[in-house]
Write an enzyme that holds these catalytic residues in place. Structure first.
Site, mmCIF file in Angstrom:
data_model
loop_
_atom_site.group_PDB
_atom_site.id
_atom_site.type_symbol
_atom_site.label_atom_id
_atom_site.label_comp_id
_atom_site.label_asym_id
_atom_site.label_seq_id
_atom_site.Cartn_x
_atom_site.Cartn_y
_atom_site.Cartn_z
ATOM 1 C CG ASP A 175 23.950 -26.205 38.750
ATOM 2 O OD1 ASP A 175 24.104 -25.455 39.841
ATOM 3 O OD2 ASP A 175 25.275 -26.783 37.545
ATOM 4 N NE ARG B 13 24.750 -29.897 40.812
ATOM 5 C CZ ARG B 13 25.565 -29.233 41.408
ATOM 6 N NH1 ARG B 13 26.201 -30.532 42.553
ATOM 7 N NH2 ARG B 13 26.626 -27.873 41.353
ATOM 8 C CE1 TYR C 16 25.730 -32.979 44.197
ATOM 9 C CE2 TYR C 16 23.339 -34.146 43.484
ATOM 10 C CZ TYR C 16 24.174 -32.492 43.167
ATOM 11 O OH TYR C 16 23.782 -31.974 43.135
ATOM 12 C CD GLN D 98 26.585 -28.399 32.055
ATOM 13 O OE1 GLN D 98 26.349 -29.132 30.692
ATOM 14 N NE2 GLN D 98 27.954 -29.165 32.401
ATOM 15 C CB SER E 50 27.769 -25.301 38.525
ATOM 16 O OG SER E 50 27.070 -26.898 39.142
HETATM 17 P P1 NAD Z 1 28.975 -31.882 46.441
HETATM 18 O O1 NAD Z 1 29.701 -30.079 46.094
HETATM 19 O O2 NAD Z 1 28.023 -32.674 46.557
HETATM 20 O O3 NAD Z 1 30.437 -32.835 47.105
HETATM 21 C C1 NAD Z 1 31.577 -32.295 46.430
HETATM 22 C C2 NAD Z 1 32.765 -33.312 45.951
HETATM 23 O O4 NAD Z 1 33.282 -34.302 47.433
HETATM 24 C C3 NAD Z 1 32.146 -34.326 45.585
HETATM 25 O O5 NAD Z 1 33.106 -34.952 43.956
HETATM 26 C C4 NAD Z 1 32.165 -35.814 46.059
HETATM 27 O O6 NAD Z 1 31.778 -36.504 45.705
HETATM 28 C C5 NAD Z 1 32.871 -35.783 46.974
HETATM 29 N N1 NAD Z 1 32.866 -36.485 48.137
HETATM 30 C C6 NAD Z 1 31.917 -36.333 48.803
HETATM 31 N N2 NAD Z 1 32.085 -37.681 50.439
HETATM 32 C C7 NAD Z 1 33.676 -37.872 50.043
HETATM 33 C C8 NAD Z 1 34.349 -37.843 51.004
HETATM 34 N N3 NAD Z 1 33.645 -39.183 51.871
HETATM 35 N N4 NAD Z 1 35.897 -38.364 50.559
HETATM 36 C C9 NAD Z 1 35.943 -37.628 49.701
HETATM 37 N N5 NAD Z 1 35.027 -36.425 48.847
HETATM 38 C C10 NAD Z 1 34.081 -36.866 48.776
HETATM 39 O O7 NAD Z 1 29.702 -31.791 44.952
HETATM 40 P P2 NAD Z 1 29.538 -31.384 44.078
HETATM 41 O O8 NAD Z 1 30.398 -30.272 43.683
HETATM 42 O O9 NAD Z 1 28.166 -30.135 43.691
HETATM 43 O O10 NAD Z 1 28.791 -32.497 42.315
HETATM 44 C C11 NAD Z 1 29.108 -33.119 42.376
HETATM 45 C C12 NAD Z 1 28.686 -34.200 40.811
HETATM 46 O O11 NAD Z 1 27.540 -33.564 40.643
HETATM 47 C C13 NAD Z 1 29.603 -34.393 40.146
HETATM 48 O O12 NAD Z 1 29.708 -35.270 39.441
HETATM 49 C C14 NAD Z 1 29.638 -33.239 38.984
HETATM 50 O O13 NAD Z 1 30.112 -33.902 37.537
HETATM 51 C C15 NAD Z 1 28.307 -33.653 38.941
HETATM 52 N N6 NAD Z 1 27.570 -32.392 37.897
HETATM 53 C C16 NAD Z 1 26.449 -32.459 37.024
HETATM 54 C C17 NAD Z 1 26.213 -30.961 36.258
HETATM 55 C C18 NAD Z 1 25.606 -31.200 35.649
HETATM 56 O O14 NAD Z 1 25.102 -32.052 34.794
HETATM 57 N N7 NAD Z 1 24.674 -30.132 35.170
HETATM 58 C C19 NAD Z 1 26.593 -29.477 37.236
HETATM 59 C C20 NAD Z 1 26.855 -29.612 38.312
HETATM 60 C C21 NAD Z 1 27.973 -31.145 39.162
#
Ligand code: NAD
Length: 369
Positions: free
Chosen positions: A130, A122, A229, A127, A133
């Site tokens: 991905d 990620r 994460y 991106q 996403s």
């Molecule tokens: P995910 O599916 O792992 O989790 C979903 C959300 O649940 C996250 O925002 C996490 O903080 C939240 N969460 C976990 N435990 C929790 C709790 N106890 N209470 C409330 N919320 C809770 O996450 P995701 O959507 O796949 O993305 C996570 C991270 O990855 C983010 O920072 C996102 O910006 C980053 N990301 C980066 C890229 C990239 O740079 N290419 C792409 C996708 C995502």
């Protein structure tokens, strides 16, 4: 390079790995694409469109796989398909690496290289490849529609001759990719939206979408782990999170939960006791149900009613909007293939920053055609 696509075989999997638009681009780039007849039916891409895009549409899987250097898929292809691939071919798809031991063993004797799309790093560079996403974006949108359809009330505020209807209140728990799309979609439908995440970094993103951020003492930078994460919370933090969510829930009409922690069961954030405080007729859509659920009452692919609150545990939501989910998946794959194939053969250097971490099995790369 011959790229093969088979009909998906997993139940209710309506997506296809490559759509005709992507096939056209791959063919233009000098690749050969062989696709099994009917592979695009579930996502409304007919065989004729693949033929027009320059693919060979073939009735049986054996013919599709013959001579293929790369097999692309949405879900893990059947082990039998691996046996029919030429020695040294590359398989790319959502291979569920965490539960793939037997599957990987089947690939080993054929010298196959398996690249798991779940493991695309990620990073900014990756991106465009991905799929987690792109598919989470579809799931976040679909969750709002699913929940809205089960609500006994309207989402937007309406001023009509029959009086004024106040807007519904939507609460999104977990503001990652799916959660942010759920916020945006619920806002577009006119709901009043609030959201919570343990990572304080998302507060601004939530607010920029027009939602309010629910504060909890646990939302500190310490809740953020590697790669952006979330981490598993300590006992005190978890108590504070439950307190904040519990206070907010009794006012809500629709709750969408998306909270996940990589490699761990989903955190339990809406207890049975909290559900008992919710309004009759309200709805919870638990997008984390496949990793155990954010609510202990949610069940895979079922609607559970407790205290007149409906709790939905939808499985594979992206496959319910297959045309666009496939289009996005296919564009991600195209970007990966363009990156992967150099001079007519896959570049599988173990230290490659993108394909290196994706490789769950490594064989010998096929020779250039
Ligand atoms: P995910 O599916 O792992 O989790 C979903 C959300 O649940 C996250 O925002 C996490 O903080 C939240 N969460 C976990 N435990 C929790 C709790 N106890 N209470 C409330 N919320 C809770 O996450 P995701 O959507 O796949 O993305 C996570 C991270 O990855 C983010 O920072 C996102 O910006 C980053 N990301 C980066 C890229 C990239 O740079 N290419 C792409 C996708 C995502």
């Amino acid at each position: 390079m011959r790229i093969a696509v088979l009909r998906e075989t997993a139940p209710h999997e309506n997506r296809v790995a490559l759509v005709p638009l992507t096939v056209q681009r791959l063919v233009k780039a000098g690749h050969e694409v062989a696709i099994q007849s009917g592979a695009g039916e579930g996502s409304f891409y007919p065989d004729a469109d693949y033929t027009a895009a320059g693919a060979s549409v073939l009735p049986d899987s054996t013919a599709v796989l013959a001579g293929a250097g790369i097999l692309v898929a949405v879900q893990r292809p059947a082990s039998a398909a691996l046996q029919e691939l030429p020695v040294g071919a590359v398989v790319i798809g959502l291979l569920q690496p965490a539960s793939a031991a037997e599957y990987l063993a089947a690939a080993a004797p054929r010298g196959l290289t398996l690249l798991a799309m779940e493991l695309v790093p990620r990073t900014t560079r990756a991106q465009a490849m991905d799929v987690l996403s792109s598919q989470a974006t579809v799931a976040g949108y679909a969750a709002v529609l699913l929940g809205a359809a089960r609500l006994s009330r309207l989402l937007p505020m309406l001023t009509t001759a029959a009086g004024t209807i106040p807007p519904a209140k939507v609460f999104v728990v977990g503001a990652g990719v799916a959660g942010l799309q759920a916020i945006a979609s619920a806002r577009r439908l006119g709901a009043v939206v609030s959201a919570f995440d343990v990572r304080p970094a998302v507060r601004e993103e939530v607010q920029s979408l027009g939602a309010t951020f629910v504060e909890a003492a646990a939302a500190t930078a310490a809740a953020e782990g590697a790669g952006g994460y979330a981490r598993q919370l300590g006992e005190e933090q978890q108590k504070n999170v439950l307190l904040a969510i519990g206070k907010h829930l009794p006012e809500m009409d629709l709750v969408i939960t998306t909270a996940q922690i990589p490699g761990k069961p989903a955190p339990r954030l809406i207890t049975e006791a909290m559900v008992a405080t919710m309004k009759p007729g309200s709805v919870i859509v638990d997008l984390a149900v496949e990793s155990g659920g954010n609510c202990p009452l949610s069940r895979l692919d079922q609607a559970v009613v407790a205290n007149r609150v409906t709790i939905l545990g939808p499985v594979n939501l992206p496959a319910t909007i297959p045309q666009h989910a496939s289009l996005m998946y296919s564009r991600n794959l195209q970007n990966l293939l363009e990156y992967l194939i150099k001079d007519g053969r896959p570049n599988l250097a173990p230290d490659d920053p993108i394909t290196g971490p994706m490789a769950v099995a490594r064989g010998s790369a096929p020779a250039a055609p």
